[in-house]
Design a protein around this motif. Structure first.
Motif, PDB file in Angstrom:
ATOM      1  N   VAL A   1       0.685  -1.361   0.003  1.00  0.00           N
ATOM      2  CA  VAL A   1       0.069  -0.078   0.149  1.00  0.00           C
ATOM      3  C   VAL A   1       0.788   1.142  -0.149  1.00  0.00           C
ATOM      4  N   VAL A   2       1.907   1.346   0.902  1.00  0.00           N
ATOM      5  CA  VAL A   2       2.742   2.452   0.759  1.00  0.00           C
ATOM      6  C   VAL A   2       3.544   2.587  -0.439  1.00  0.00           C
ATOM      7  N   LEU A   3       3.861   1.674  -1.058  1.00  0.00           N
ATOM      8  CA  LEU A   3       4.445   1.461  -2.416  1.00  0.00           C
ATOM      9  C   LEU A   3       3.468   1.956  -3.444  1.00  0.00           C
ATOM     10  N   TYR A   4       2.311   1.704  -3.322  1.00  0.00           N
ATOM     11  CA  TYR A   4       1.340   2.299  -4.263  1.00  0.00           C
ATOM     12  C   TYR A   4       0.990   3.561  -3.849  1.00  0.00           C
ATOM     13  N   LEU A   5       0.999   4.205  -2.891  1.00  0.00           N
ATOM     14  CA  LEU A   5       0.696   5.714  -2.561  1.00  0.00           C
ATOM     15  C   LEU A   5       1.904   6.276  -3.133  1.00  0.00           C
ATOM     16  N   LEU A   6       3.296   5.848  -2.945  1.00  0.00           N
ATOM     17  CA  LEU A   6       4.309   6.677  -3.708  1.00  0.00           C
ATOM     18  C   LEU A   6       4.177   6.476  -5.040  1.00  0.00           C
ATOM     19  N   THR A   7       4.104   5.318  -5.731  1.00  0.00           N
ATOM     20  CA  THR A   7       3.527   5.201  -7.228  1.00  0.00           C
ATOM     21  C   THR A   7       2.866   6.288  -7.709  1.00  0.00           C
ATOM     22  N   SER A   8       1.658   6.352  -6.916  1.00  0.00           N
ATOM     23  CA  SER A   8       0.519   7.039  -7.556  1.00  0.00           C
ATOM     24  C   SER A   8       0.830   8.591  -7.583  1.00  0.00           C
ATOM     25  N   PHE A   9       1.660   8.841  -6.273  1.00  0.00           N
ATOM     26  CA  PHE A   9       2.076  10.503  -6.279  1.00  0.00           C
ATOM     27  C   PHE A   9       2.986  10.724  -7.448  1.00  0.00           C
TER      28      PHE A   9
ATOM     29  N   LEU B   1      -4.442   2.923 -13.281  1.00  0.00           N
ATOM     30  CA  LEU B   1      -5.192   1.596 -13.431  1.00  0.00           C
ATOM     31  C   LEU B   1      -4.370   0.406 -13.291  1.00  0.00           C
ATOM     32  N   VAL B   2      -3.126   0.481 -13.933  1.00  0.00           N
ATOM     33  CA  VAL B   2      -2.076  -0.548 -13.742  1.00  0.00           C
ATOM     34  C   VAL B   2      -1.904  -0.796 -12.355  1.00  0.00           C
ATOM     35  N   ASN B   3      -1.579   0.270 -11.534  1.00  0.00           N
ATOM     36  CA  ASN B   3      -0.927   0.182 -10.217  1.00  0.00           C
ATOM     37  C   ASN B   3      -2.040  -0.254  -9.212  1.00  0.00           C
ATOM     38  N   THR B   4      -3.250   0.135  -9.394  1.00  0.00           N
ATOM     39  CA  THR B   4      -4.403  -0.334  -8.653  1.00  0.00           C
ATOM     40  C   THR B   4      -4.753  -1.739  -8.837  1.00  0.00           C
ATOM     41  N   THR B   5      -4.754  -2.248 -10.118  1.00  0.00           N
ATOM     42  CA  THR B   5      -4.906  -3.659 -10.495  1.00  0.00           C
ATOM     43  C   THR B   5      -3.674  -4.733  -9.832  1.00  0.00           C
ATOM     44  N   SER B   6      -2.574  -4.178  -9.899  1.00  0.00           N
ATOM     45  CA  SER B   6      -1.656  -4.864  -9.275  1.00  0.00           C
ATOM     46  C   SER B   6      -1.754  -4.758  -7.524  1.00  0.00           C
ATOM     47  N   LEU B   7      -1.977  -3.694  -7.070  1.00  0.00           N
ATOM     48  CA  LEU B   7      -2.231  -3.725  -5.570  1.00  0.00           C
ATOM     49  C   LEU B   7      -3.152  -4.665  -5.074  1.00  0.00           C
ATOM     50  N   LEU B   8      -4.238  -4.831  -5.914  1.00  0.00           N
ATOM     51  CA  LEU B   8      -5.358  -5.448  -5.716  1.00  0.00           C
ATOM     52  C   LEU B   8      -5.139  -7.046  -5.633  1.00  0.00           C
TER      53      LEU B   8
END
Length: 153
Positions: free
Chosen positions: A107-115, A125-132
């Motif tokens: 989740v932390v990596l996802y938030l950094l990536t999104s930022f 979309l790619v990062n959210t799918t990967s996180l889920l």
């Protein structure tokens, strides 16, 4: 009784994420992956962050949720051979420190990536799918569940 080994665990997979330094090594390896990807000249910063996130989540999915059993001979009479590594951590006890760390780090990596991708819709979309894909199997409701019979045996 484990003769000739340095631990007293029947299955060392249960406590490996509580070992000294494993969380630091995990963070360093994610950072090293990111630096290696940054050193490739034709990748932009948003692409590198997305690749870091996707590669991290793919590796974590394979290591924690796809591979079953133990990588060494254990005296557990094959009890854990049908369990994934995630299901073996801390003997299946939910909400332990190791499980929280492994759930929060994507989740932390996802938030950094999104930022750092500036919330670009394609990257998002790619990062959210990967996180889920790595977060849903960690939920207690999916403990021991094999969807569509995938990875059942």
């Amino acid at each position: 009784m484990n003769v000739g080994v340095a631990h007293s665990e029947v299955n060392p997979n249960t406590r490996v994420m509580n070992s000294r330094g494993i969380w630091v090594a995990y963070g360093i390896s994610v950072g090293a992956l990111h630096v290696v990807l940054l050193s490739i000249p034709f990748f932009s910063v948003p692409v590198v962050w997305t690749l870091t996130n996707v590669i991290h989540n793919l590796v974590m999915y394979v290591l924690l949720h796809a591979v079953k059993g133990t990588p060494f001979e254990t005296p557990d009479q094959g009890r854990d051979r049908l369990l994934t590594h995630w299901e073996q951590i801390d003997y299946g006890t939910q909400c332990t420190a190791a499980r929280k760390f492994l759930s929060i780090s994507p989740v932390v990596l996802y938030l950094l990536t999104s930022f750092y991708t500036k919330y670009d819709p394609a990257h998002f979309l790619v990062n959210t799918t990967s996180l889920l894909s790595v977060l849903l199997p960690k939920l207690p409701q999916f403990h021991g569940v094999r969807i569509f019979g995938i990875n059942e045996y």
